[in-house]
Design a protein around this motif. Structure first.
Motif, PDB file in Angstrom:
ATOM      1  N   GLU A 130       0.801  -1.219   0.000  1.00  0.00           N
ATOM      2  CA  GLU A 130       0.000   0.000   0.000  1.00  0.00           C
ATOM      3  C   GLU A 130       0.834   1.269   0.000  1.00  0.00           C
ATOM      4  N   SER A 131       2.164   1.149   0.040  1.00  0.00           N
ATOM      5  CA  SER A 131       3.008   2.338   0.068  1.00  0.00           C
ATOM      6  C   SER A 131       3.458   2.769  -1.322  1.00  0.00           C
ATOM      7  N   ASN A 132       3.041   2.068  -2.350  1.00  0.00           N
ATOM      8  CA  ASN A 132       3.445   2.396  -3.710  1.00  0.00           C
ATOM      9  C   ASN A 132       2.234   2.687  -4.583  1.00  0.00           C
ATOM     10  N   SER A 133       2.363   3.697  -5.454  1.00  0.00           N
ATOM     11  CA  SER A 133       1.257   4.011  -6.361  1.00  0.00           C
ATOM     12  C   SER A 133       0.938   2.787  -7.202  1.00  0.00           C
ATOM     13  N   GLY A 134      -0.323   2.561  -7.430  1.00  0.00           N
ATOM     14  CA  GLY A 134      -0.781   1.360  -8.114  1.00  0.00           C
ATOM     15  C   GLY A 134      -1.617   0.486  -7.198  1.00  0.00           C
ATOM     16  N   TYR A 135      -1.451   0.660  -5.876  1.00  0.00           N
ATOM     17  CA  TYR A 135      -2.310  -0.039  -4.922  1.00  0.00           C
ATOM     18  C   TYR A 135      -3.686   0.610  -4.970  1.00  0.00           C
ATOM     19  N   HIS A 136      -4.679  -0.159  -5.371  1.00  0.00           N
ATOM     20  CA  HIS A 136      -5.986   0.408  -5.666  1.00  0.00           C
ATOM     21  C   HIS A 136      -7.065  -0.575  -5.226  1.00  0.00           C
ATOM     22  N   VAL A 137      -7.905  -0.161  -4.304  1.00  0.00           N
ATOM     23  CA  VAL A 137      -9.008  -0.991  -3.830  1.00  0.00           C
ATOM     24  C   VAL A 137     -10.280  -0.411  -4.440  1.00  0.00           C
ATOM     25  N   ASP A 138     -10.729  -0.980  -5.546  1.00  0.00           N
ATOM     26  CA  ASP A 138     -11.782  -0.327  -6.326  1.00  0.00           C
ATOM     27  C   ASP A 138     -12.996  -1.202  -6.607  1.00  0.00           C
ATOM     28  N   SER A 139     -13.130  -2.327  -5.904  1.00  0.00           N
ATOM     29  CA  SER A 139     -14.299  -3.174  -6.118  1.00  0.00           C
ATOM     30  C   SER A 139     -15.559  -2.467  -5.626  1.00  0.00           C
ATOM     31  N   ASP A 140     -16.676  -2.787  -6.238  1.00  0.00           N
ATOM     32  CA  ASP A 140     -17.963  -2.263  -5.784  1.00  0.00           C
ATOM     33  C   ASP A 140     -18.565  -3.116  -4.678  1.00  0.00           C
ATOM     34  N   LEU A 141     -17.922  -4.232  -4.350  1.00  0.00           N
ATOM     35  CA  LEU A 141     -18.427  -5.146  -3.329  1.00  0.00           C
ATOM     36  C   LEU A 141     -17.653  -4.983  -2.025  1.00  0.00           C
ATOM     37  N   ILE A 142     -18.366  -4.788  -0.931  1.00  0.00           N
ATOM     38  CA  ILE A 142     -17.735  -4.590   0.368  1.00  0.00           C
ATOM     39  C   ILE A 142     -16.817  -5.754   0.717  1.00  0.00           C
ATOM     40  N   SER A 188     -13.001   1.195   7.033  1.00  0.00           N
ATOM     41  CA  SER A 188     -13.081   2.196   5.958  1.00  0.00           C
ATOM     42  C   SER A 188     -13.502   1.567   4.638  1.00  0.00           C
ATOM     43  N   MET A 189     -13.045   0.344   4.382  1.00  0.00           N
ATOM     44  CA  MET A 189     -13.381  -0.300   3.118  1.00  0.00           C
ATOM     45  C   MET A 189     -14.818  -0.807   3.073  1.00  0.00           C
ATOM     46  N   CYS A 190     -15.502  -0.775   4.204  1.00  0.00           N
ATOM     47  CA  CYS A 190     -16.946  -1.061   4.188  1.00  0.00           C
ATOM     48  C   CYS A 190     -17.710   0.089   3.532  1.00  0.00           C
ATOM     49  N   TYR A 191     -17.116   1.287   3.558  1.00  0.00           N
ATOM     50  CA  TYR A 191     -17.834   2.484   3.122  1.00  0.00           C
ATOM     51  C   TYR A 191     -17.388   3.022   1.768  1.00  0.00           C
ATOM     52  N   GLY A 192     -16.299   2.506   1.235  1.00  0.00           N
ATOM     53  CA  GLY A 192     -15.876   3.021  -0.059  1.00  0.00           C
ATOM     54  C   GLY A 192     -14.518   2.506  -0.476  1.00  0.00           C
ATOM     55  N   LYS A 193     -13.955   3.158  -1.473  1.00  0.00           N
ATOM     56  CA  LYS A 193     -12.735   2.689  -2.118  1.00  0.00           C
ATOM     57  C   LYS A 193     -11.504   3.472  -1.645  1.00  0.00           C
ATOM     58  N   HIS A 194     -10.353   2.936  -2.016  1.00  0.00           N
ATOM     59  CA  HIS A 194      -9.080   3.570  -1.648  1.00  0.00           C
ATOM     60  C   HIS A 194      -8.135   3.537  -2.842  1.00  0.00           C
ATOM     61  N   ILE A 195      -7.323   4.589  -2.968  1.00  0.00           N
ATOM     62  CA  ILE A 195      -6.319   4.617  -4.032  1.00  0.00           C
ATOM     63  C   ILE A 195      -5.013   5.201  -3.512  1.00  0.00           C
ATOM     64  N   THR A 196      -3.902   4.659  -4.001  1.00  0.00           N
ATOM     65  CA  THR A 196      -2.583   5.213  -3.724  1.00  0.00           C
ATOM     66  C   THR A 196      -2.102   5.913  -4.987  1.00  0.00           C
ATOM     67  N   LEU A 197      -1.933   7.214  -4.908  1.00  0.00           N
ATOM     68  CA  LEU A 197      -1.573   8.034  -6.065  1.00  0.00           C
ATOM     69  C   LEU A 197      -0.051   8.153  -6.196  1.00  0.00           C
ATOM     70  N   PRO A 198       0.449   8.497  -7.385  1.00  0.00           N
ATOM     71  CA  PRO A 198       1.901   8.684  -7.582  1.00  0.00           C
ATOM     72  C   PRO A 198       2.377  10.006  -6.998  1.00  0.00           C
ATOM     73  N   LEU A 199       2.306  10.108  -5.658  1.00  0.00           N
ATOM     74  CA  LEU A 199       2.669  11.315  -4.926  1.00  0.00           C
ATOM     75  C   LEU A 199       3.549  10.939  -3.749  1.00  0.00           C
ATOM     76  N   PHE A 200       4.520  11.790  -3.428  1.00  0.00           N
ATOM     77  CA  PHE A 200       5.295  11.610  -2.202  1.00  0.00           C
ATOM     78  C   PHE A 200       4.403  11.972  -1.032  1.00  0.00           C
ATOM     79  N   TRP A 201       4.041  10.975  -0.234  1.00  0.00           N
ATOM     80  CA  TRP A 201       3.019  11.143   0.791  1.00  0.00           C
ATOM     81  C   TRP A 201       3.586  11.402   2.183  1.00  0.00           C
TER      82      TRP A 201
END
Length: 353
Positions: A130-142, A188-201
Motif C-alpha cells: 500500500e506504500s506504492n502508487s498502483g495499490y488500488h481498492v476499487d471493487s464495488d463489493l464490500i 473504511s473499506m466497508c464504506y468506499g474505495k481507496h487509491i494510492t496516487l503517484p505522490l510523495f506522501w
C-alpha cells in the motif's frame, strides 16, 4: 486546506519528537491536533494552528477518539509523531476525494529516512504493497474490498472525517494498539474505495524511539516488544488474535465494529461474518510476519549488526532510489516531492544532536 483538513498526531512520552513535529507543521494552513498521553504536559510554546490535548495514561484508542471529537473539517489525516506528511500530496488528495465520491481514502508513496553522520539518507519503502502508487481498492463489493485490504496500513491515509470518527469510535476504551491499525483498513473499506496516487506522501523515521508492549510472560522479539507494566499500559500489541477475541476486551471490540457498521450492512449476522472472515484473512498474513520475527532471534548478533549496517548505508539508499528513478512521486524524481522533502529535512537538521 485551511477549512478542509485536520492532522492528528498521537504521542506518548516522546516530547522531544513533538518539538520537531511542531516546528514542521507550525506554518501549515490547516488545523493540527496533538494528543499526548505522556504523564507530564508539554509546556513549550504552541503555535496558533496547533491544538494540544493532554490525556495522561490514555490508550491509543481513547486519545484518538478524544481528538476526533475536536474535528470539524471534511478530511482527517493521522501522522505518527516521528513521521512527516507532505503538504503537496495532501492538497492533491483532498482534490481527489472532492471529485470522487465513491472513495473514502487516498494515500501516496512512502519513503524512509535514516540518520548517519549528521546526514539523512532517504529511500522508497517498497516492502509494503500500500506504500506504492498502483495499490488500488476499487471493487464495488464490500466483501472484496475488505478481503483485499484488511490488515494493510490505511491508518495514515487521508480519510473522510466521518470515516475516521467511526474507526476511532470502534477502538475507544481498548488498551491494545493492534485493533487501531486493523480497524482502518477493515471499517473504511466497508464504506468506499481507496487509491494510492503517484505522490510523495510521507517520510518515516527508521529510528526506534520506544517499544510496543506485550503481556507478561510473552518472549517474542517482534517489534522490539517489552513486557507490559502497570506503570505504562499503553501500546499493547496483540500477538494471538484467537486468544484476544475470546477476552473481555476482544469481545467488546468485535461488538463495537458490528454495531458501528449497521448503517451500511443491515443484518447483524452478516456483519459478524464479515468481521470474522476479515480476521481469518489477516491472521493468515500475520503468521508469516510473526514467524520471521521469531526466527530473527536465532541470528547471531554480529551478523545482524552487519546486516543493519549495510541496510542503512547511503550506498543501499542510492541503489533503492535508482530502482524508482522513473516513478513519479519521489523526492529524487519530481520537483514537488523534492520541495516537500527539503522542508522536512530543514526541520530534521534543526534538531540534530
Amino acid at each position: 486546506m485551511k477549512d478542509k483538513l485536520t492532522i492528528i498526531i498521537p504521542s506518548h512520552e516522546r516530547q522531544n519528537l513533538l518539538d520537531r513535529a511542531i516546528d514542521y507543521y507550525s506554518s501549515w494552513d490547516c488545523k493540527i491536533i496533538i494528543v499526548d498521553s505522556s504523564k507530564v504536559k508539554y509546556i513549550k510554546k504552541i503555535p496558533n494552528n496547533v491544538q494540544y490535548l493532554h490525556c495522561p495514561g490514555n490508550s491509543i484508542g481513547n486519545k484518538l477518539y478524544q481528538a476526533t471529537l475536536e474535528v470539524t473539517t471534511a478530511y482527517t489525516c493521522l501522522s505518527a509523531d516521528d513521521d512527516f506528511l507532505a503538504k503537496y500530496a495532501l492538497k492533491i488528495g483532498i482534490e481527489y476525494l472532492d471529485s470522487n465520491e465513491s472513495y473514502v481514502s487516498v494515500s501516496g508513496n512512502i519513503i524512509s529516512f535514516i540518520k548517519s553522520d549528521n546526514k539523512f539518507h532517504i529511500r522508497p519503502i517498497d516492502y509494503l504493497l500500500e506504500s506504492n502508487s498502483g495499490y488500488h481498492v476499487d471493487s464495488d463489493l464490500i466483501q472484496d474490498r475488505v478481503k483485499f485490504s484488511v490488515g494493510r496500513q490505511h491508518e495514515y491515509a487521508l480519510h473522510r472525517s466521518i470515516i475516521s470518527k467511526k474507526c476511532m469510535k470502534v477502538v475507544q476504551n481498548l488498551d491494545n494498539i493492534s485493533p487501531f491499525h486493523f480497524t482502518f483498513s477493515l471499517l473504511s473499506m466497508c464504506y468506499g474505495k481507496h487509491i494510492t496516487l503517484p505522490l510523495f506522501w510521507q517520510a518515516r523515521d527508521t529510528e526506534r524511539y520506544s517499544s510496543y508492549f506485550v503481556k507478561p510472560g510473552v518472549t517474542s522479539t517482534w517489534h522490539n516488544q517489552q513486557p507490559n507494566t502497570k506503570e505504562d499500559p499503553v501500546n499493547i500489541e496483540v500477538m494471538d488474535w484467537s486468544e484476544y477475541l475470546s477476552s473481555e476486551e476482544g469481545i467488546r471490540y468485535r461488538e463495537n465494529f458490528i454495531n458501528e457498521i449497521k448503517d451500511i450492512i443491515k443484518i447483524k449476522t452478516e456483519r459478524g461474518v464479515l468481521f470474522d472472515s476479515a480476521l481469518m484473512e489477516y491472521s493468515s498474513r500475520l503468521s508469516n510476519r510473526i514467524l520471521w520475527y521469531e526466527l530473527k532471534q536465532y541470528i547471531p548478533r554480529f551478523l545482524w549488526n552487519l546486516y543493519v549496517l549495510n541496510r542503512d548505508s547511503e550506498r543501499v539508499s542510492l541503489k533503492l532510489q535508482n530502482n524508482y528513478s522513473k516513478s513519479q512521486g519521489y523526492p529524487w524524481v519530481d520537483s514537488n516531492s523534492s520541495k516537500d522533502w527539503d522542508k522536512i529535512s530543514i526541520t530534521l537538521k534543526k534538531f540534530l544532536p
